[in-house]
Design a protein around this motif. Structure first.
Motif, PDB file in Angstrom:
ATOM      1  N   LEU A 111      11.568  13.165  33.726  1.00 17.98           N
ATOM      2  CA  LEU A 111      12.996  13.094  34.040  1.00 17.98           C
ATOM      3  C   LEU A 111      13.654  11.939  33.278  1.00 17.98           C
ATOM      4  N   GLY A 112      12.973  10.803  33.237  1.00 16.79           N
ATOM      5  CA  GLY A 112      13.509   9.672  32.488  1.00 16.79           C
ATOM      6  C   GLY A 112      13.514   9.917  31.000  1.00 16.79           C
ATOM      7  N   GLU A 113      12.512  10.646  30.496  1.00 16.89           N
ATOM      8  CA  GLU A 113      12.434  10.946  29.066  1.00 16.89           C
ATOM      9  C   GLU A 113      13.614  11.808  28.645  1.00 16.89           C
ATOM     10  N   ALA A 114      13.995  12.747  29.517  1.00 18.65           N
ATOM     11  CA  ALA A 114      15.119  13.631  29.181  1.00 18.65           C
ATOM     12  C   ALA A 114      16.424  12.859  29.056  1.00 18.65           C
ATOM     13  N   GLN A 115      16.564  11.775  29.811  1.00 18.66           N
ATOM     14  CA  GLN A 115      17.796  10.986  29.776  1.00 18.66           C
ATOM     15  C   GLN A 115      17.622   9.686  28.992  1.00 18.66           C
TER      16      GLN A 115
ATOM     17  N   HIS B  57      -2.077  14.605  28.580  1.00 14.20           N
ATOM     18  CA  HIS B  57      -1.649  16.002  28.653  1.00 14.20           C
ATOM     19  C   HIS B  57      -1.315  16.537  27.258  1.00 14.20           C
ATOM     20  N   ARG B  58      -0.536  15.798  26.511  1.00 16.14           N
ATOM     21  CA  ARG B  58      -0.085  16.280  25.208  1.00 16.14           C
ATOM     22  C   ARG B  58      -1.196  16.235  24.158  1.00 16.14           C
ATOM     23  N   LEU B  59      -2.091  15.267  24.261  1.00 14.19           N
ATOM     24  CA  LEU B  59      -3.249  15.252  23.362  1.00 14.19           C
ATOM     25  C   LEU B  59      -4.128  16.475  23.585  1.00 14.19           C
ATOM     26  N   TRP B  60      -4.319  16.826  24.833  1.00  9.26           N
ATOM     27  CA  TRP B  60      -5.165  17.983  25.133  1.00  9.26           C
ATOM     28  C   TRP B  60      -4.504  19.284  24.694  1.00  9.26           C
ATOM     29  N   GLU B  61      -3.215  19.382  24.870  1.00 10.41           N
ATOM     30  CA  GLU B  61      -2.505  20.567  24.379  1.00 10.41           C
ATOM     31  C   GLU B  61      -2.689  20.714  22.868  1.00 10.41           C
ATOM     32  N   LEU B  62      -2.578  19.620  22.158  1.00  9.55           N
ATOM     33  CA  LEU B  62      -2.744  19.666  20.704  1.00  9.55           C
ATOM     34  C   LEU B  62      -4.166  20.040  20.318  1.00  9.55           C
ATOM     35  N   TYR B  63      -5.130  19.526  21.070  1.00 11.04           N
ATOM     36  CA  TYR B  63      -6.531  19.862  20.795  1.00 11.04           C
ATOM     37  C   TYR B  63      -6.774  21.363  20.989  1.00 11.04           C
ATOM     38  N   LEU B  64      -6.248  21.920  22.057  1.00  6.40           N
ATOM     39  CA  LEU B  64      -6.445  23.351  22.338  1.00  6.40           C
ATOM     40  C   LEU B  64      -5.836  24.223  21.235  1.00  6.40           C
ATOM     41  N   THR B  65      -4.703  23.837  20.737  1.00  4.83           N
ATOM     42  CA  THR B  65      -4.060  24.660  19.703  1.00  4.83           C
ATOM     43  C   THR B  65      -4.753  24.513  18.352  1.00  4.83           C
ATOM     44  N   GLN B  66      -5.194  23.321  18.018  1.00  6.91           N
ATOM     45  CA  GLN B  66      -5.774  23.102  16.692  1.00  6.91           C
ATOM     46  C   GLN B  66      -7.243  23.513  16.605  1.00  6.91           C
ATOM     47  N   TYR B  67      -8.020  23.249  17.643  1.00  3.31           N
ATOM     48  CA  TYR B  67      -9.461  23.482  17.554  1.00  3.31           C
ATOM     49  C   TYR B  67      -9.914  24.755  18.249  1.00  3.31           C
ATOM     50  N   LEU B  68      -9.207  25.179  19.275  1.00  5.40           N
ATOM     51  CA  LEU B  68      -9.583  26.404  19.983  1.00  5.40           C
ATOM     52  C   LEU B  68      -8.648  27.560  19.697  1.00  5.40           C
ATOM     53  N   GLN B  69      -7.662  27.319  18.859  1.00  7.37           N
ATOM     54  CA  GLN B  69      -6.725  28.352  18.433  1.00  7.37           C
ATOM     55  C   GLN B  69      -6.033  29.047  19.603  1.00  7.37           C
TER      56      GLN B  69
ATOM     57  N   PRO C 103       2.043  20.193  20.317  1.00  5.97           N
ATOM     58  CA  PRO C 103       2.362  21.493  19.698  1.00  5.97           C
ATOM     59  C   PRO C 103       3.825  21.908  19.844  1.00  5.97           C
ATOM     60  N   HIS C 104       4.526  21.320  20.830  1.00  7.44           N
ATOM     61  CA  HIS C 104       5.935  21.675  21.045  1.00  7.44           C
ATOM     62  C   HIS C 104       6.871  20.705  20.339  1.00  7.44           C
ATOM     63  N   GLN C 105       6.315  19.903  19.433  1.00  7.71           N
ATOM     64  CA  GLN C 105       7.077  18.921  18.673  1.00  7.71           C
ATOM     65  C   GLN C 105       7.695  17.844  19.560  1.00  7.71           C
ATOM     66  N   THR C 106       7.042  17.596  20.665  1.00  6.05           N
ATOM     67  CA  THR C 106       7.475  16.520  21.571  1.00  6.05           C
ATOM     68  C   THR C 106       6.643  15.275  21.266  1.00  6.05           C
ATOM     69  N   ILE C 107       7.260  14.134  21.323  1.00  6.40           N
ATOM     70  CA  ILE C 107       6.582  12.886  20.973  1.00  6.40           C
ATOM     71  C   ILE C 107       5.451  12.591  21.960  1.00  6.40           C
ATOM     72  N   ILE C 108       4.300  12.231  21.415  1.00  8.04           N
ATOM     73  CA  ILE C 108       3.172  11.813  22.253  1.00  8.04           C
ATOM     74  C   ILE C 108       3.300  10.308  22.479  1.00  8.04           C
ATOM     75  N   PRO C 109       3.457   9.884  23.722  1.00  8.03           N
ATOM     76  CA  PRO C 109       3.601   8.440  23.975  1.00  8.03           C
ATOM     77  C   PRO C 109       2.385   7.668  23.448  1.00  8.03           C
ATOM     78  N   GLN C 110       2.644   6.511  22.925  1.00  6.73           N
ATOM     79  CA  GLN C 110       1.556   5.657  22.465  1.00  6.73           C
ATOM     80  C   GLN C 110       0.921   4.935  23.655  1.00  6.73           C
ATOM     81  N   GLN C 111      -0.234   4.365  23.419  1.00  6.51           N
ATOM     82  CA  GLN C 111      -0.921   3.682  24.493  1.00  6.51           C
ATOM     83  C   GLN C 111      -0.068   2.531  25.011  1.00  6.51           C
TER      84      GLN C 111
END
Length: 430
Positions: free
Chosen positions: A309-313, A373-385, A421-429
């Motif tokens: 919610l905060g990210e959207a605003q 969450h976003r790292l895992w989404e990217l992993y699923l799309t790139q390595y598991l197609q 994968p949705h072109q949303t920024i992955i927060p840094q550590q």
């Protein structure tokens, strides 16, 4: 207390024979049973226990006498033969082992009942008492039986001690045992022989019907308390020895109560207790752990929702009402309120008249969950197609259990990405 003291200090030799015999039988059977359980051959003990009956009957029919040694030899031969038949059927036919065990158990036991009935109608006056092999009669133990139990118990325990490492290896990794040159077939044969020996000696005390419980129940109960085989063997032996003494005590205080069934009953109660209340692996512990994990997931989902919610605003310190949180993510109202109160006590969120807002610490924790969450989404799309529109649910589940080590590994595999994968920024550590 006085009754127990009287039992412990009793001078009746027969009662001492029953007590010591029950302890030796229970403890030695439990030790061998641990390896039977770990090798996933628990039903084999039941098959052997039922298969010894025709051996007892044949030995009596051939000799006409109830010589203890001859009866034990006959029961040992048919018990061992039952295992040979099970292995032969499994190896030479399409029948699976569990089916072979059922066939052998029923056939051998049926033949034993047939022989026993024939003996009972033969008129041989020496046949009295043979039926006790069905249900056992620990109260009939005498000094000679105690000597036999003692010899067998020492033999079983000595074999396990001397070959502990070998038995342990074939119980957990037969392929590796073969690779390093161990005589696996010979060790399996020896362990099988020890199992038969334990069953054969025990049938006089608890009978063929209950002997498998003496072999399997303490091992199954001990398995809930430890992940170490040595400790498991000690716990199983201690449980069985205690139940053996307790069963004899019950029979001593209430002569109408049979010793063997009471030993099995007490072992079963211990097994149920272990199943429910054992730490880490017991039912209660697992339920508590599941409840803890569900609550932790709820709290992390709340933090993640406030972050999104905060990210959207582009304002992470803004306050949001319960309705706004639930509009962004469907959460059970009562659990969400409970989670918010816990997060408030932990200093991760604050409460104001406008609603709930992340603190600096809460933002860092929420950022971590979103990042995973976003790292895992990217992993699923790139390595598991997996299609990008099908990865959200999987990521929702895995984000709560990814460790820092796995997070670093994901970053390395994905070459330190900045967008999901949705072109949303992955927060840094944080």
């Amino acid at each position: 207390m006085n009754t127990l003291w009287e039992f412990l200090s009793m001078s009746d030799a027969n009662v001492r024979y029953v007590t010591l015999g029950s302890i030796l039988l229970a403890a030695s059977s439990a030790v061998v049973g641990c390896f039977t359980v770990l090798r996933k051959r628990a039903l084999v003990g039941d098959a052997v226990a039922h298969a010894v009956l025709p051996g007892v009957c044949l030995a009596f029919m051939l000799t006409g006498e109830k010589n203890q040694l001859i009866l034990l030899l006959g029961s040992f031969l048919t018990g061992w033969l039952s295992l040979v038949v099970i292995d032969f059927i499994t190896a030479k036919s399409r029948i699976k082992e569990d089916t072979a065990i059922g066939l052998v158990l029923s056939v051998f036991f049926g033949v034993g009942i047939l022989f026993l009935t024939s003996i009972q109608h033969s008129g041989n006056e020496n046949q009295s008492g043979l039926d006790k092999f069905l249900f056992g009669s620990a109260a009939a133990l005498v000094g000679q039986d105690l000597v036999t139990f003692g010899i067998v118990a020492v033999l079983l325990l000595l074999s396990v001690v001397l070959l502990y490492k070998e038995f342990k290896l074939i119980s957990f990794d037969v392929a590796y045992a073969r690779t390093i040159g161990l005589p696996v077939r010979g060790l399996e044969l020896l362990l099988t022989t020890l199992t038969v020996l334990a069953v054969v000696v025990g049938i006089q005390s608890v009978g063929v019907v209950l002997m498998s419980a003496m072999l399997i129940t303490p091992a199954a109960a001990a398995r809930f308390w430890t992940d170490r085989l040595g400790v498991m063997v000690v716990i199983a032996a201690a449980m069985s020895a205690f139940c053996g003494a307790a069963g004899a005590f019950v029979s001593y205080t209430a002569p109408a109560m049979p010793t063997g069934p009471w030993i099995v009953m007490l072992l079963s109660l211990l097994a149920i207790f272990s199943f429910v209340l054992a730490p880490k692996t017991g039912l209660a512990a697992r339920l508590l752990l599941q409840r803890k994990v569900r609550r932790q997931m709820m709290r992390e989902n709340i933090l993640k929702t406030l972050f999104l919610l905060g990210e959207a605003q582009d304002n992470y310190s803004h306050s949001y009402s319960n309705k706004q949180i639930r509009d962004r993510r469907e959460l059970p109202l009562l659990r969400m309120k409970e989670g918010l109160l816990v997060l408030r006590r932990q200093g991760l969120v604050t409460k104001s008249s406008q609603g709930w807002a992340l603190t600096d610490a809460g933002k860092k924790e929420a950022q971590r969950v979103v990042r995973l969450h976003r790292l895992w989404e990217l992993y699923l799309t790139q390595y598991l197609q997996v299609a990008s529109d099908h990865v959200h649910e999987d990521a929702e589940s895995i984000e709560h259990v990814l460790t820092p080590e796995l997070e670093r590994r994901l970053e390395e595999l994905l070459d330190y990405p900045t967008q999901d994968p949705h072109q949303t920024i992955i927060p840094q550590q944080p």
